[in-house]
Design a protein around this motif. Structure first.
Motif, short mmCIF file in Angstrom:
data_model
loop_
_atom_site.label_atom_id
_atom_site.label_comp_id
_atom_site.label_asym_id
_atom_site.label_seq_id
_atom_site.Cartn_x
_atom_site.Cartn_y
_atom_site.Cartn_z
N ARG A 3 0.69 -1.23 0.23
CA ARG A 3 0.16 -0.15 -0.02
C ARG A 3 0.92 1.41 0.14
O ARG A 3 1.83 1.38 0.89
N GLY A 4 0.49 2.07 -1.05
CA GLY A 4 1.36 3.48 -1.07
C GLY A 4 2.73 3.20 -1.75
O GLY A 4 3.39 4.26 -1.72
N ARG A 6 3.45 2.84 -4.89
CA ARG A 6 3.84 3.49 -6.11
C ARG A 6 3.67 5.13 -5.76
O ARG A 6 4.62 5.83 -6.44
N ALA A 7 3.01 5.65 -4.79
CA ALA A 7 3.03 6.77 -4.56
C ALA A 7 4.59 7.12 -4.09
O ALA A 7 5.20 8.46 -4.27
N ARG A 10 7.41 7.62 -6.54
CA ARG A 10 7.45 8.74 -7.26
C ARG A 10 8.19 10.07 -6.64
O ARG A 10 7.96 11.12 -6.78
N ASN A 11 8.81 9.61 -5.28
CA ASN A 11 9.39 10.76 -4.77
C ASN A 11 10.77 11.04 -5.59
O ASN A 11 11.81 10.35 -5.87
N PRO A 12 10.75 12.26 -6.27
CA PRO A 12 11.75 12.71 -7.05
C PRO A 12 13.32 12.63 -6.31
O PRO A 12 14.31 12.48 -6.76
N PHE A 13 13.14 13.12 -5.13
CA PHE A 13 14.30 13.39 -4.36
C PHE A 13 15.06 11.85 -3.95
O PHE A 13 16.01 11.83 -3.60
N ALA A 14 13.93 11.02 -3.65
CA ALA A 14 14.49 9.76 -3.20
C ALA A 14 15.27 9.06 -4.69
O ALA A 14 16.30 8.30 -4.30
N ALA A 81 15.25 4.14 2.77
CA ALA A 81 14.49 4.57 4.04
C ALA A 81 13.41 5.40 3.63
O ALA A 81 12.38 5.37 4.40
N ALA A 82 13.65 6.53 2.83
CA ALA A 82 12.58 7.57 2.75
C ALA A 82 11.49 7.01 1.92
O ALA A 82 10.15 7.25 2.36
N LEU A 85 9.65 4.76 4.76
CA LEU A 85 8.80 5.48 5.62
C LEU A 85 7.57 5.87 5.00
O LEU A 85 6.59 5.96 5.76
N ARG A 86 7.57 6.22 3.87
CA ARG A 86 6.30 6.82 3.16
C ARG A 86 5.39 5.40 3.00
O ARG A 86 4.13 5.95 3.28
N ARG A 89 3.87 4.86 6.40
CA ARG A 89 2.93 5.82 6.89
C ARG A 89 1.37 5.62 6.36
O ARG A 89 0.46 6.14 6.77
N ARG A 90 1.12 5.50 5.16
CA ARG A 90 0.13 5.35 4.33
C ARG A 90 -0.71 4.48 4.71
O ARG A 90 -0.46 3.40 4.96
#
Lengths: 90, 194
Positions: A3-4, A6-7, A10-14, A81-82, A85-86, A89-90
């Protein structure tokens, strides 16, 4: 599907962090191998007249390359890790 | 029992939910009477005492004391979540990735990039790394020049020692710069669309 995920992916900084990490690791490995090749004579010195630069180049692979590899691995781990964590959280 | 007592149970001022009204000088005093009081004939209406019963008399035993009135629930607004709350990605998690537009993705990206502290980390770290690497190379070059051309002077020896210190510490400087620059990127990655 997690869950979450795919979103989170899409973190460009990661992605930027992971890419930077991979580039740093590759650079460190290449510098280390190049230094070893210079020292063993498998590679020719780039500038035989500038002996100081040659010494620096040889030693760079042994003294700076570990930093390249270490920080590069750290970047990859932080990128994962980023994303992780994302996802959690979702 | 001829003792006249004041029983607050039948006084409207002591009833739950009583709201004192501002009284005009020419206006008659009207006690607040709730629809519950009117509907219940057994209930003594405040301000309207029966003729058979004196004004200050003990409560009649046949009349049941008023039940403790529960405060009337305040009519709340219908608890429907606002439309924007429903539109948030947390509310509809399953189908949200497909519905996000390009503009919604770009907005936090630009917002995070405007953080000056992150730029200080990234640019400062990169500059520190470059400085460490360049000083390392310069120190090696200068050291070679001095070693091959030295004439035994004490100034040369002191400079060699300082150059050796630079050679020793420059890799750490370089690594610290890399770590700081990476920390800026880590902050950006962690704060992305939080």
């Amino acid at each position: 599907m997690i869950r979450g995920l795919r979103a989170a992916l899409r973190n460009p900084f990661a992605w930027l962090l992971a890419l930077t990490g991979v580039v740093l690791v590759a650079t460190g490995v290449w510098k280390f191998r190049y230094s070893v090749a210079l020292q063993t004579g498998r590679e020719r010195y780039p500038d035989i007249d500038d002996i100081g630069y040659t010494y620096a180049l040889i030693n760079e692979g042994f003294r700076l390359a570990p930093w390249y590899v270490g920080v590069g691995l750290l970047c990859v781990v932080c990128a994962v890790a980023a994303v992780a964590l994302r996802v959690r959280r979702r | 029992m001829t003792e006249s007592t004041f029983d607050p149970r039948y006084d409207p001022a002591f009833q739950r939910g009583y709201v004192p009204r501002p009284q005009n000088p020419g206006q008659a005093v009207v006690s607040p009477v709730s629809p519950d009081d009117l509907a219940d004939p057994q209930r003594p209406v405040p301000g309207r005492r029966s003729a058979a019963r004196p004004a200050f008399a003990m409560p009649d035993a046949s009349v049941a004391p008023p039940a403790p009135r529960v405060a009337a629930p305040v009519p709340q607004q219908q608890q429907t979540p606002p439309a924007e709350q429903l539109a948030e990605p947390q509310a509809t998690d399953a189908a949200e990735p497909e519905r996000e537009t390009e503009e919604e993705i770009r907005r936090p990206f630009v917002k995070e990039l405007l953080n000056p502290f992150v730029w200080v980390l990234i640019v400062g770290g990169a500059l520190l790394a470059i400085w460490g690497r360049e000083s390392y190379f310069d120190a090696y070059r200068r050291q070679s020049q001095l070693q091959f051309n030295q004439d035994g002077q004490s100034d040369t020896q002191a400079e060699l020692e300082s150059l050796w210190a630079v050679i020793q510490f420059a890799p750490t400087l370089f690594g610290a710069g890399l770590v700081i620059a990476a920390a800026g990127l880590v902050v950006l990655a962690m704060r992305w669309r939080r």
